[in-house]
Motif scaffolding. Structure first.
Motif, mmCIF file in Angstrom:
data_model
loop_
_atom_site.group_PDB
_atom_site.id
_atom_site.type_symbol
_atom_site.label_atom_id
_atom_site.label_comp_id
_atom_site.label_asym_id
_atom_site.label_seq_id
_atom_site.Cartn_x
_atom_site.Cartn_y
_atom_site.Cartn_z
ATOM 1 N N SER A 148 0.823 -1.212 0.000
ATOM 2 C CA SER A 148 0.000 0.000 0.000
ATOM 3 C C SER A 148 0.855 1.259 0.000
ATOM 4 C CB SER A 148 -0.964 0.013 1.194
ATOM 5 O OG SER A 148 -1.953 -0.981 1.024
ATOM 6 N N GLY A 149 1.782 1.293 -0.943
ATOM 7 C CA GLY A 149 2.675 2.437 -1.045
ATOM 8 C C GLY A 149 1.963 3.729 -1.335
ATOM 9 N N HIS A 150 0.947 3.688 -2.199
ATOM 10 C CA HIS A 150 0.259 4.915 -2.593
ATOM 11 C C HIS A 150 -1.011 5.149 -1.800
ATOM 12 C CE1 HIS A 150 2.479 4.798 -6.715
ATOM 13 N NE2 HIS A 150 3.156 5.455 -5.797
ATOM 14 N N ILE A 151 -2.039 4.334 -2.013
ATOM 15 C CA ILE A 151 -3.322 4.571 -1.352
ATOM 16 C C ILE A 151 -3.200 4.451 0.166
ATOM 17 C CG2 ILE A 151 -5.687 3.725 -1.092
ATOM 18 C CD1 ILE A 151 -5.664 2.948 -4.006
ATOM 19 N N GLY A 152 -2.454 3.467 0.633
ATOM 20 C CA GLY A 152 -2.283 3.300 2.076
ATOM 21 C C GLY A 152 -1.292 4.263 2.687
ATOM 22 N N GLY A 153 -0.536 4.963 1.857
ATOM 23 C CA GLY A 153 0.394 5.968 2.361
ATOM 24 C C GLY A 153 1.729 5.436 2.838
ATOM 25 N N ALA A 154 2.086 4.195 2.471
ATOM 26 C CA ALA A 154 3.346 3.625 2.951
ATOM 27 C C ALA A 154 4.563 4.376 2.414
ATOM 28 C CB ALA A 154 3.440 2.144 2.562
ATOM 29 N N ASN A 155 4.507 4.812 1.150
ATOM 30 C CA ASN A 155 5.636 5.567 0.599
ATOM 31 C C ASN A 155 5.846 6.875 1.345
ATOM 32 O OD1 ASN A 155 5.824 3.537 -1.259
ATOM 33 N ND2 ASN A 155 5.445 4.796 -3.056
ATOM 34 N N ALA A 156 4.765 7.613 1.567
ATOM 35 C CA ALA A 156 4.857 8.887 2.279
ATOM 36 C C ALA A 156 5.348 8.670 3.707
ATOM 37 C CB ALA A 156 3.500 9.583 2.280
ATOM 38 N N LEU A 157 4.868 7.617 4.363
ATOM 39 C CA LEU A 157 5.296 7.326 5.726
ATOM 40 C C LEU A 157 6.766 6.935 5.751
ATOM 41 C CD1 LEU A 157 4.598 7.046 8.695
ATOM 42 C CD2 LEU A 157 3.752 4.728 8.230
ATOM 43 N N ALA A 158 7.221 6.188 4.740
ATOM 44 C CA ALA A 158 8.634 5.801 4.663
ATOM 45 C C ALA A 158 9.518 7.041 4.549
ATOM 46 C CB ALA A 158 8.861 4.867 3.475
ATOM 47 N N ARG A 159 9.109 7.979 3.703
ATOM 48 C CA ARG A 159 9.903 9.205 3.549
ATOM 49 C C ARG A 159 9.927 10.005 4.851
ATOM 50 N NH1 ARG A 159 7.039 9.230 -1.610
ATOM 51 N NH2 ARG A 159 8.506 8.786 -3.307
ATOM 52 N N ARG A 160 8.771 10.043 5.520
ATOM 53 C CA ARG A 160 8.682 10.796 6.776
ATOM 54 C C ARG A 160 9.583 10.188 7.847
ATOM 55 N NH1 ARG A 160 3.134 10.832 10.274
ATOM 56 N NH2 ARG A 160 3.989 11.620 12.242
ATOM 57 N N LEU A 161 9.524 8.870 8.003
ATOM 58 C CA LEU A 161 10.348 8.213 9.013
ATOM 59 C C LEU A 161 11.825 8.300 8.661
ATOM 60 C CD1 LEU A 161 8.242 5.019 9.842
ATOM 61 C CD2 LEU A 161 8.653 6.996 11.318
ATOM 62 N N ALA A 162 12.132 8.169 7.386
ATOM 63 C CA ALA A 162 13.530 8.252 6.963
ATOM 64 C C ALA A 162 14.108 9.621 7.301
ATOM 65 C CB ALA A 162 13.636 7.976 5.469
ATOM 66 N N ALA A 163 13.340 10.672 7.078
ATOM 67 C CA ALA A 163 13.814 12.019 7.390
ATOM 68 C C ALA A 163 14.017 12.190 8.898
ATOM 69 C CB ALA A 163 12.817 13.053 6.875
ATOM 70 N N ALA A 164 13.102 11.623 9.694
ATOM 71 C CA ALA A 164 13.193 11.764 11.145
ATOM 72 C C ALA A 164 14.336 10.943 11.735
ATOM 73 C CB ALA A 164 11.875 11.349 11.784
ATOM 74 N N LEU A 165 14.640 9.796 11.126
ATOM 75 C CA LEU A 165 15.637 8.871 11.677
ATOM 76 C C LEU A 165 16.969 8.927 10.942
ATOM 77 C CD1 LEU A 165 13.272 5.795 12.185
ATOM 78 C CD2 LEU A 165 13.946 7.501 13.880
ATOM 79 N N ASP A 166 17.091 9.855 9.996
ATOM 80 C CA ASP A 166 18.303 9.963 9.181
ATOM 81 C C ASP A 166 18.584 8.639 8.457
ATOM 82 O OD1 ASP A 166 20.460 11.277 8.049
ATOM 83 O OD2 ASP A 166 21.842 10.735 9.665
ATOM 84 N N ALA A 167 17.541 8.078 7.903
ATOM 85 C CA ALA A 167 17.640 6.815 7.176
ATOM 86 C C ALA A 167 17.391 7.064 5.689
ATOM 87 C CB ALA A 167 16.625 5.814 7.719
ATOM 88 N N THR A 168 17.473 6.005 4.901
ATOM 89 C CA THR A 168 17.225 6.089 3.461
ATOM 90 C C THR A 168 15.916 5.395 3.128
ATOM 91 O OG1 THR A 168 19.601 6.075 2.959
ATOM 92 C CG2 THR A 168 18.090 5.479 1.168
ATOM 93 N N PRO A 169 14.961 6.101 2.519
ATOM 94 C CA PRO A 169 13.730 5.430 2.096
ATOM 95 C C PRO A 169 13.981 4.654 0.809
ATOM 96 C CG PRO A 169 13.635 7.745 1.485
ATOM 97 C CD PRO A 169 14.931 7.554 2.218
ATOM 98 N N VAL A 170 13.541 3.421 0.779
ATOM 99 C CA VAL A 170 13.737 2.583 -0.403
ATOM 100 C C VAL A 170 12.390 2.466 -1.112
ATOM 101 C CG1 VAL A 170 14.524 0.364 -1.287
ATOM 102 C CG2 VAL A 170 15.569 1.329 0.775
ATOM 103 N N ILE A 171 12.169 3.354 -2.091
ATOM 104 C CA ILE A 171 10.899 3.419 -2.800
ATOM 105 C C ILE A 171 11.046 2.705 -4.141
ATOM 106 C CG2 ILE A 171 9.074 4.927 -3.655
ATOM 107 C CD1 ILE A 171 9.626 5.215 -0.651
ATOM 108 N N THR A 172 10.180 1.747 -4.398
ATOM 109 C CA THR A 172 10.324 0.938 -5.613
ATOM 110 C C THR A 172 9.179 1.080 -6.602
ATOM 111 O OG1 THR A 172 9.309 -0.968 -4.501
ATOM 112 C CG2 THR A 172 11.706 -0.791 -4.397
ATOM 113 N N THR A 173 8.114 1.819 -6.257
ATOM 114 C CA THR A 173 6.994 1.954 -7.187
ATOM 115 C C THR A 173 7.444 2.716 -8.432
ATOM 116 O OG1 THR A 173 6.319 3.764 -5.724
ATOM 117 C CG2 THR A 173 5.059 1.739 -5.595
ATOM 118 N N ALA A 174 6.998 2.238 -9.596
ATOM 119 C CA ALA A 174 7.529 2.721 -10.875
ATOM 120 C C ALA A 174 7.311 4.210 -11.096
ATOM 121 C CB ALA A 174 6.911 1.925 -12.023
ATOM 122 N N THR A 175 6.121 4.718 -10.761
ATOM 123 C CA THR A 175 5.862 6.141 -10.998
ATOM 124 C C THR A 175 6.783 7.016 -10.160
ATOM 125 O OG1 THR A 175 4.047 5.951 -9.396
ATOM 126 C CG2 THR A 175 3.467 5.916 -11.748
#
Length: 337
Positions: A101-128
Motif C-alpha cells: 500500500s505504497g500509494h493509497i495506504g500511504g506507505a511511501n509517504a510514511l517511509a519518507r517521513r520516518l527516513a527524514a526523522a531517523l536519518d535513514a534512506t527510504p527505499v521506494i520501488t513503485t515505478a511512478t
C-alpha cells in the motif's frame, strides 16, 4: 493514526521506540514474549496469526528482516484500496522500505517521513515514483478523492510511464500539471476530477472530491429506504456522484430519527445536527415555508442545514415522498505538490 510496531531483538526494540516516537496517534509496540515489557506487549501464538487481528490498523511497521514482515502479512493481503501501509526497517535504522500500500495506504509517504526523522534512506520501488511520473492513486488519496475504478487506475499508472495522460477537471485549471499529465478533454484514456458523473474520455478514470453536503428534512418515521431513494434520485438527476457526499445534516429534532440515522450509517455518511437558532443564523437566500417554521422554528431545514455544513447551495430544496433535500458544494480546486 492507529498503528503497530514490531521488534524481535533488543536492538530492534530501541529502533522501534524511535519509530513510535515519530508517529502521531495510537501506536502499540509488540515483541516476542521473551522480550516483552518496557512498553512492549507480547504477541501470542504465531506472528501471522497475531497480525491478522491488527490488519484494520492504518500502518504496520516491522523492525527486522523483510521476510518476517512478508510472511506475517501474506495471509491477509486483499486489495490496495483496503490493505494497511506495511513497512520494514532494519535494526540499525539505515533503511525504511514500504512493502504494501505504497500509494493509497500511504506507505511511501510514511517511509519518507520516518527516513527524514531517523536519518535513514527510504527505499521506494513503485515505478511512478522511480521515474518521476504522476501517481494517480497516491495523489487521489492525498486530495481525499474517491477512485471510481481501480482497473483504470492501474492502466493509467502503467501507460503514464511511456506517454503523457490527458487530465481534465471542471474545477479551476491549475497553473502547472504534474509530470506525465497534459491538460485535455479528449482522448482514449484520461483522468477527470469532478463531482459530476462526466466521461470526457473514451475510458475515463473519474476522481471524485468529497465536497458535497446534503441537507435533509423528513416526516417523523420516514423509513431509511425512502430517505436513501430521495437522496440518490436527486444526485442522479443533477449528475452528481454519490462518492462526492462528505456528509448529511439536519435539524436537532431529528437526532433520533431512526430512518435518517440508518440511511447515513449504511452509506458511511457522517451526520450533523443543528439547532433552529444555528440554522436561522446561516446567511443566504433560502426557500421559505411557514408550515416548517411554525413546526420546528426555522423556515427551511434542508437548505440551511446543507449551507451550515459548508459550501454554496447547488441544488435547492427538492421534495420527494415526504423527504426534502438540498445540496451544497464546498469550494475545491486542483493542486499538485
Amino acid at each position: 493514526m492507529r498503528g503497530a510496531v514490531f521488534a524481535f531483538t533488543e536492538r530492534g526494540k530501541a529502533t522501534a521506540r524511535r519509530v513510535a516516537d515519530h508517529l502521531d496517534g495510537e501506536i502499540d509496540m509488540y515483541a516476542p514474549t521473551r522480550l516483552a515489557g518496557e512498553g512492549f506487549d507480547a504477541y501470542e501464538g504465531s506472528l501471522p496469526g497475531f497480525v491478522g487481528g491488527l490488519f484494520d490498523r492504518e500502518a504496520l511497521i516491522f523492525v527486522g528482516a523483510a521476510g518476517i514482515a512478508l510472511r506475517a502479512v501474506a495471509p491477509y493481503v486483499a486489495s490496495k484500496k483496503s490493505d494497511p501501509a506495511v513497512l520494514c526497517m532494519d535494526e540499525a535504522a539505515r533503511y525504511v522500505i514500504p512493502l504494501l500500500s505504497g500509494h493509497i495506504g500511504g506507505a511511501n509517504a510514511l517511509a519518507r517521513r520516518l527516513a527524514a526523522a531517523l536519518d535513514a534512506t527510504p527505499v521506494i520501488t513503485t515505478a511512478t515514483d522511480v521515474n518521476g511520473r504522476f501517481s494517480v492513486d497516491a495523489w487521489a488519496t492525498e486530495q481525499g478523492m474517491a477512485i471510481t475504478s481501480m482497473v483504470l487506475a492501474k492502466r493509467v499508472s502503467a501507460e503514464i510511464l511511456v506517454r503523457d495522460i490527458p487530465f481534465w477537471s471542471d474545477a479551476d485549471r491549475p497553473d502547472t500539471l504534474a509530470g506525465g499529465l497534459v491538460w485535455s478533454d479528449s482522448g482514449e484514456l484520461g483522468i477527470c476530477a469532478s463531482v459530476h458523473d462526466v466521461k470526457p474520455f473514451a475510458n475515463t478514470l473519474l476522481l471524485v472530491p468529497r465536497v458535497l453536503h446534503i441537507g435533509v428534512g423528513c416526516r417523523r418515521g420516514t423509513p431509511a429506504e425512502a430517505i436513501e431513494a430521495a437522496i440518490l434520485k436527486i444526485l442522479a438527476e443533477y449528475k452528481l456522484r454519490s462518492e462526492a457526499v462528505a456528509g448529511v445534516a439536519s435539524i436537532d429534532v431529528k437526532e433520533n430519527e431512526a430512518g435518517l440515522l440508518e440511511c447515513c450509517r449504511s452509506h458511511g455518511w457522517p451526520i450533523r445536527f443543528y439547532s433552529a437558532a444555528q440554522l436561522n443564523a446561516v446567511q443566504g437566500s433560502f426557500s421559505k415555508s411557514e408550515f416548517v417554521e411554525n413546526t420546528v422554528g426555522v423556515d427551511n431545514v434542508c437548505e440551511r442545514a446543507a449551507a451550515a455544513s459548508g459550501g454554496e447551495i447547488i441544488v435547492k430544496k427538492t421534495a420527494i415522498n415526504g423527504v426534502t433535500a438540498a445540496v451544497a458544494e464546498m469550494k475545491w480546486g486542483i493542486e499538485f505538490g
